[in-house]
Write an enzyme that holds these catalytic residues in place. Structure first.
Site, PDB file in Angstrom:
ATOM      1  N   ASN A   1       0.825  -1.221   0.000  1.00  7.67           N
ATOM      2  CA  ASN A   1       0.000   0.000   0.000  1.00  7.67           C
ATOM      3  C   ASN A   1       0.857   1.269   0.000  1.00  7.67           C
ATOM      4  O   ASN A   1       0.382   2.337   0.371  1.00  7.67           O
ATOM      5  CB  ASN A   1      -1.015  -0.019   1.161  1.00  7.67           C
ATOM      6  CG  ASN A   1      -0.347  -0.200   2.513  1.00  7.67           C
ATOM      7  OD1 ASN A   1       0.876  -0.061   2.629  1.00  7.67           O
ATOM      8  ND2 ASN A   1      -1.129  -0.489   3.531  1.00  7.67           N
TER       9      ASN A   1
ATOM     10  N   ARG B   1       3.911   7.308  11.397  1.00  7.70           N
ATOM     11  CA  ARG B   1       3.381   6.829  12.670  1.00  7.70           C
ATOM     12  C   ARG B   1       3.196   8.005  13.615  1.00  7.70           C
ATOM     13  O   ARG B   1       4.045   8.912  13.681  1.00  7.70           O
ATOM     14  CB  ARG B   1       4.322   5.795  13.322  1.00  7.70           C
ATOM     15  CG  ARG B   1       4.294   4.424  12.687  1.00  7.70           C
ATOM     16  CD  ARG B   1       2.923   3.744  12.770  1.00  7.70           C
ATOM     17  NE  ARG B   1       2.868   2.451  12.101  1.00  7.70           N
ATOM     18  CZ  ARG B   1       2.331   2.230  10.902  1.00  7.70           C
ATOM     19  NH1 ARG B   1       1.796   3.213  10.206  1.00  7.70           N
ATOM     20  NH2 ARG B   1       2.297   1.005  10.394  1.00  7.70           N
TER      21      ARG B   1
ATOM     22  N   GLN C   1      -4.050   3.661  18.818  1.00  8.32           N
ATOM     23  CA  GLN C   1      -5.091   3.452  17.815  1.00  8.32           C
ATOM     24  C   GLN C   1      -6.003   2.310  18.242  1.00  8.32           C
ATOM     25  O   GLN C   1      -5.468   1.245  18.573  1.00  8.32           O
ATOM     26  CB  GLN C   1      -4.451   3.166  16.449  1.00  8.32           C
ATOM     27  CG  GLN C   1      -3.758   4.397  15.894  1.00  8.32           C
ATOM     28  CD  GLN C   1      -3.345   4.295  14.436  1.00  8.32           C
ATOM     29  OE1 GLN C   1      -2.884   5.248  13.868  1.00  8.32           O
ATOM     30  NE2 GLN C   1      -3.503   3.151  13.828  1.00  8.32           N
TER      31      GLN C   1
ATOM     32  N   HIS D   1      -6.799   6.217  10.626  1.00  6.45           N
ATOM     33  CA  HIS D   1      -5.709   5.568   9.880  1.00  6.45           C
ATOM     34  C   HIS D   1      -6.268   4.814   8.662  1.00  6.45           C
ATOM     35  O   HIS D   1      -6.645   3.655   8.752  1.00  6.45           O
ATOM     36  CB  HIS D   1      -4.977   4.599  10.823  1.00  6.45           C
ATOM     37  CG  HIS D   1      -3.665   4.124  10.296  1.00  6.45           C
ATOM     38  ND1 HIS D   1      -2.721   3.513  11.087  1.00  6.45           N
ATOM     39  CD2 HIS D   1      -3.126   4.149   9.058  1.00  6.45           C
ATOM     40  CE1 HIS D   1      -1.672   3.192  10.363  1.00  6.45           C
ATOM     41  NE2 HIS D   1      -1.905   3.560   9.122  1.00  6.45           N
TER      42      HIS D   1
END
Ligand code: NAD
Length: 386
Positions: free
Chosen positions: A148, A286, A315, A334
């Protein structure tokens, strides 16, 4: 027979499957550096373009695992001692999780996971695993490198433009029935002519540089591994030997460094103090690379004109996380690497790695982060244990 414990994000609130906007996704034949796309054996357990990253999607893994007699547990309940994840962990041979909804594999959890042999990231970025503890316990850590990276690079370009051009507040004005041109444009600039720098020019960072080149910006980068001279020449790149040197001269900064102990809080009050007033910072790497409250202070003081990205800590981010309400931000959950296009590739890559592991064939080196007690493959290039 192996026990595969897979942590995925919850299904859509509107039910599963969702109504898809498109019927197909383009077929990507290979990656820009020549790396081949995931190539699992046999049929995929899903149609590319389907939502497979959520619990009901199961990454399309069940048909292969069931037909080979393996047990698959899928849950989104990942935090706290009584979570389903913790209950199944001691018997699991493999843990799979996505960075978007990370199952934090701390040293304590790894110590309890006596059968664990493989921690597999469906996606890219394995910092939710304590890599040192994994190495010490002989656990292999793998991820689906490049799956990705382009999805994220596109998100970075979108965020750069939306912050510099003041898109999101202007969209709000339109949504709310207004026509307040002066309010919209008093923070809107052209990107053309600005200095753009990326901290880390790996698969994503380089793809961002390539995508921004046609915008006629001055391109800068810092990475401990310098790019080949022909790439520097092609993109007319200015190399900086430290991140500090880069942040002093750039108007827009992209953070793309992997998170490991020595990159935590790389962006703190000291780093912000070096920047020009009105710098834009984009972080899809991050959340913990930045000191949370220093980001808020930099936006409030005007040192930062905007901050955008999709990565937080922890998260999911709590409802009162200050990045949800700080000024001039373009934050989203995210999602940048979890487009349906990205999911198709990382789900296929997850199956490829599982087949390697369960059938005793080697995992591609580019997918390895930790192996045989140390950093390996991409991990040896991109991470440090301290
Ligand atoms: P990559 O492995 O291709 O590149 C990482 C680069 O970081 C390498 O070039 C390495 O030399 C460089 N690097 C290592 N330490 C550094 C440091 N201290 N300072 C500057 N550069 C340093 O990985 P990638 O595909 O480009 O992904 C980078 C990161 O982006 C991942 O580790 C992950 O944390 C994040 N990511 C986020 C999403 C998302 O959905 N938001 C998706 C994929 C990846």
């Amino acid at each position: 027979m192996g026990k595969i414990l897979c942590v995925l994000f919850p299904d859509p609130k509107t039910g599963y499957p969702p109504e898809y906007a498109r019927d197909t996704i383009p077929v990507i034949a290979g990656y820009p550096n020549g790396q081949t796309v995931p190539s699992p054996r046999g049929k995929l357990g899903f149609q590319p373009g389907e939502l497979v990253g959520c619990v009901s999607g199961e990454l399309g893994l069940r048909p292969y695992l069931a037909s080979h007699g393996h047990e698959l547990i899928v849950t989104s309940d990942k935090d706290g001692e009584n979570s389903e994840f913790d209950r199944h962990l001691p018997g699991a041979d493999v843990v799979i999780s996505q960075p978007f909804w990370p199952a934090y594999l701390t040293a304590e959890r790894i110590a309890k996971a006596k059968n664990l042999k493989l921690a597999l990231t469906a996606g890219i970025g394995s910092d939710h695993v304590d890599l040192k503890a994994a190495a010490d316990h002989g656990v292999t850590v793998a991820e689906v490198t490049f799956s990705n990276s382009i999805s994220v690079a596109e998100h970075v370009v979108m965020t750069v433009l939306s912050l510099v051009r003041n898109y999101l507040p202007s969209h709000e004005v339109a949504n709310n029935g207004g026509w307040d041109i002066a309010d919209c444009v008093s923070r809107s600039y052209d990107l053309e002519g600005m200095h753009f720098g990326t901290i880390a020019a790996g698969r994503i960072g380089l793809a961002v540089l390539r995508r921004l080149k046609p915008f006629d910006v001055h391109l800068h980068y810092y990475d401990p591994h310098r790019l080949p001279a022909n790439v520097e020449k092609e993109l007319n790149l200015t190399y900086h030997s430290t991140p500090q040197d880069l942040v002093k001269v750039c108007d827009v900064i992209n953070l793309q460094t992997p998170l490991y102990p020595s990159t935590e809080h790389m962006f703190d009050d000291k780093m912000f103090a070096l920047m020009k007033r009105g710098t834009y910072l984009i972080n899809t790497a991050r959340g913990k690379l930045c000191d949370r409250d220093a980001v808020v202070r930099a936006l409030e003081s005007g040192k930062l004109a905007g901050y955008g990205g999709d990565v937080w800590f922890p998260q999911p981010a709590p409802a009162d996380h200050p990045w949800r309400t700080m000024p001039h931000q373009g934050m989203v959950p995210h999602i940048s690497g979890a487009s349906l296009s990205g999911q198709a590739r990382y789900a296929a890559g997850t199956l490829e790695v599982l087949q390697n592991f369960l059938e005793g064939t080697p995992i591609r080196p580019e997918y390895l982060i930790v192996d045989a007690g140390n950093l390996a493959g991409t991990g040896a290039n991109s991470y440090k244990l301290a």
